[in-house]
Design a protein around this motif. Sequence first.
Motif, PDB file in Angstrom:
ATOM      1  N   ALA A   1       0.834  -1.190   0.000  1.00  0.00           N
ATOM      2  CA  ALA A   1       0.000   0.000   0.000  1.00  0.00           C
ATOM      3  C   ALA A   1       0.876   1.250   0.000  1.00  0.00           C
ATOM      4  O   ALA A   1       2.014   1.232   0.490  1.00  0.00           O
ATOM      5  N   MET A   2       0.361   2.333  -0.557  1.00  0.00           N
ATOM      6  CA  MET A   2       1.130   3.565  -0.657  1.00  0.00           C
ATOM      7  C   MET A   2       1.595   4.066   0.710  1.00  0.00           C
ATOM      8  O   MET A   2       2.726   4.552   0.845  1.00  0.00           O
ATOM      9  N   SER A   3       0.772   3.962   1.728  1.00  0.00           N
ATOM     10  CA  SER A   3       1.154   4.455   3.058  1.00  0.00           C
ATOM     11  C   SER A   3       2.399   3.741   3.574  1.00  0.00           C
ATOM     12  O   SER A   3       3.297   4.373   4.155  1.00  0.00           O
ATOM     13  N   PHE A   4       2.469   2.436   3.358  1.00  0.00           N
ATOM     14  CA  PHE A   4       3.627   1.640   3.769  1.00  0.00           C
ATOM     15  C   PHE A   4       4.867   2.053   2.985  1.00  0.00           C
ATOM     16  O   PHE A   4       5.963   2.200   3.543  1.00  0.00           O
ATOM     17  N   ARG A   5       4.684   2.285   1.710  1.00  0.00           N
ATOM     18  CA  ARG A   5       5.799   2.655   0.850  1.00  0.00           C
ATOM     19  C   ARG A   5       6.309   4.051   1.168  1.00  0.00           C
ATOM     20  O   ARG A   5       7.517   4.313   1.119  1.00  0.00           O
ATOM     21  N   ILE A   6       5.406   4.953   1.493  1.00  0.00           N
ATOM     22  CA  ILE A   6       5.818   6.296   1.900  1.00  0.00           C
ATOM     23  C   ILE A   6       6.641   6.225   3.176  1.00  0.00           C
ATOM     24  O   ILE A   6       7.699   6.870   3.300  1.00  0.00           O
ATOM     25  N   GLU A   7       6.176   5.436   4.117  1.00  0.00           N
ATOM     26  CA  GLU A   7       6.893   5.292   5.393  1.00  0.00           C
ATOM     27  C   GLU A   7       8.303   4.756   5.169  1.00  0.00           C
ATOM     28  O   GLU A   7       9.268   5.244   5.762  1.00  0.00           O
ATOM     29  N   ARG A   8       8.436   3.763   4.285  1.00  0.00           N
ATOM     30  CA  ARG A   8       9.760   3.212   3.997  1.00  0.00           C
ATOM     31  C   ARG A   8      10.627   4.197   3.218  1.00  0.00           C
ATOM     32  O   ARG A   8      11.837   4.288   3.442  1.00  0.00           O
TER      33      ARG A   8
ATOM     34  N   TYR B   1      15.174   5.733   2.749  1.00  0.00           N
ATOM     35  CA  TYR B   1      15.836   6.470   1.676  1.00  0.00           C
ATOM     36  C   TYR B   1      15.978   7.959   1.963  1.00  0.00           C
ATOM     37  O   TYR B   1      16.423   8.720   1.096  1.00  0.00           O
ATOM     38  N   ASP B   2      15.575   8.376   3.176  1.00  0.00           N
ATOM     39  CA  ASP B   2      15.704   9.780   3.585  1.00  0.00           C
ATOM     40  C   ASP B   2      15.005  10.748   2.631  1.00  0.00           C
ATOM     41  O   ASP B   2      15.494  11.850   2.369  1.00  0.00           O
ATOM     42  N   ILE B   3      13.870  10.332   2.109  1.00  0.00           N
ATOM     43  CA  ILE B   3      13.085  11.196   1.233  1.00  0.00           C
ATOM     44  C   ILE B   3      12.120  12.019   2.088  1.00  0.00           C
ATOM     45  O   ILE B   3      11.522  11.501   3.031  1.00  0.00           O
ATOM     46  N   GLU B   4      11.984  13.290   1.761  1.00  0.00           N
ATOM     47  CA  GLU B   4      11.076  14.144   2.523  1.00  0.00           C
ATOM     48  C   GLU B   4       9.646  13.615   2.389  1.00  0.00           C
ATOM     49  O   GLU B   4       9.198  13.250   1.309  1.00  0.00           O
ATOM     50  N   GLU B   5       8.933  13.609   3.515  1.00  0.00           N
ATOM     51  CA  GLU B   5       7.611  12.992   3.531  1.00  0.00           C
ATOM     52  C   GLU B   5       6.649  13.622   2.533  1.00  0.00           C
ATOM     53  O   GLU B   5       5.872  12.922   1.887  1.00  0.00           O
ATOM     54  N   ASN B   6       6.733  14.947   2.378  1.00  0.00           N
ATOM     55  CA  ASN B   6       5.806  15.616   1.463  1.00  0.00           C
ATOM     56  C   ASN B   6       6.140  15.376  -0.008  1.00  0.00           C
ATOM     57  O   ASN B   6       5.355  15.695  -0.893  1.00  0.00           O
ATOM     58  N   LYS B   7       7.309  14.778  -0.271  1.00  0.00           N
ATOM     59  CA  LYS B   7       7.712  14.474  -1.641  1.00  0.00           C
ATOM     60  C   LYS B   7       7.697  12.972  -1.935  1.00  0.00           C
ATOM     61  O   LYS B   7       7.862  12.556  -3.090  1.00  0.00           O
ATOM     62  N   ALA B   8       7.494  12.160  -0.904  1.00  0.00           N
ATOM     63  CA  ALA B   8       7.648  10.720  -1.028  1.00  0.00           C
ATOM     64  C   ALA B   8       6.689  10.106  -2.049  1.00  0.00           C
ATOM     65  O   ALA B   8       7.089   9.277  -2.863  1.00  0.00           O
ATOM     66  N   ALA B   9       5.427  10.502  -2.007  1.00  0.00           N
ATOM     67  CA  ALA B   9       4.447   9.913  -2.931  1.00  0.00           C
ATOM     68  C   ALA B   9       4.825  10.177  -4.382  1.00  0.00           C
ATOM     69  O   ALA B   9       4.736   9.279  -5.236  1.00  0.00           O
ATOM     70  N   ASP B  10       5.265  11.405  -4.667  1.00  0.00           N
ATOM     71  CA  ASP B  10       5.663  11.737  -6.038  1.00  0.00           C
ATOM     72  C   ASP B  10       6.883  10.937  -6.472  1.00  0.00           C
ATOM     73  O   ASP B  10       6.955  10.471  -7.619  1.00  0.00           O
TER      74      ASP B  10
END
Length: 202
Positions: free
Chosen positions: A130-137, A142-151
Amino acid sequence: MNKIITISRQYGSGGREIGQKLAKHYDIPFYDNEIITRAAKESGFAEETFARAEDKATNSLLYSLAMGINVYGNQDFGFSGLSLDDRIFLAQSDVIRKVAEEGPCIIVGRCADYVLKEREDVVNLFIKAAMSFRIERAVSEYDIEENKAADVILKNDKRRGNYYNYHVGEKWTDLNNYDLVVRSDLSGIDNAVKCICTYLGE
């Protein structure tokens, strides 16, 4: 375990980590970027050229025809005008076949399921979540900013899909192409590994 395991995975699903844990469990080689390093050494192309190939892949019919490629995945090996990206893919595919000949191993991505489709000792896995799980990972691993993770996730999935579609001629997300599909967000990484081991008959 006498199988070759290929792993296709959505970005952020933990597919690479699952592959590493499987390789450690079975004490067999794990190949991801190692494929690029070996292909670069054997072909003479720079590693950076391989790394850029996935970014440049397209699923455009016109582009495929212009490059002399059959869009159903069958390269015309006698076609002298193959693009650099297609020559890179063929060099990479050659290495994938070689490591498979060397014995059981785990191969992540790079259309390995397609490249090895004629072998009977291959198990093709697809890891999704699920996207929520992938955003969290993406944020934690990968130290990606949370507000940019989905993109970032969607962009990487699109690149992987285009690369697969272009070279194979089928949809990367068609789960009928895989022997086992695992939802890592429901199982967790370690239980996903256990599930795969059970499937393999352990």
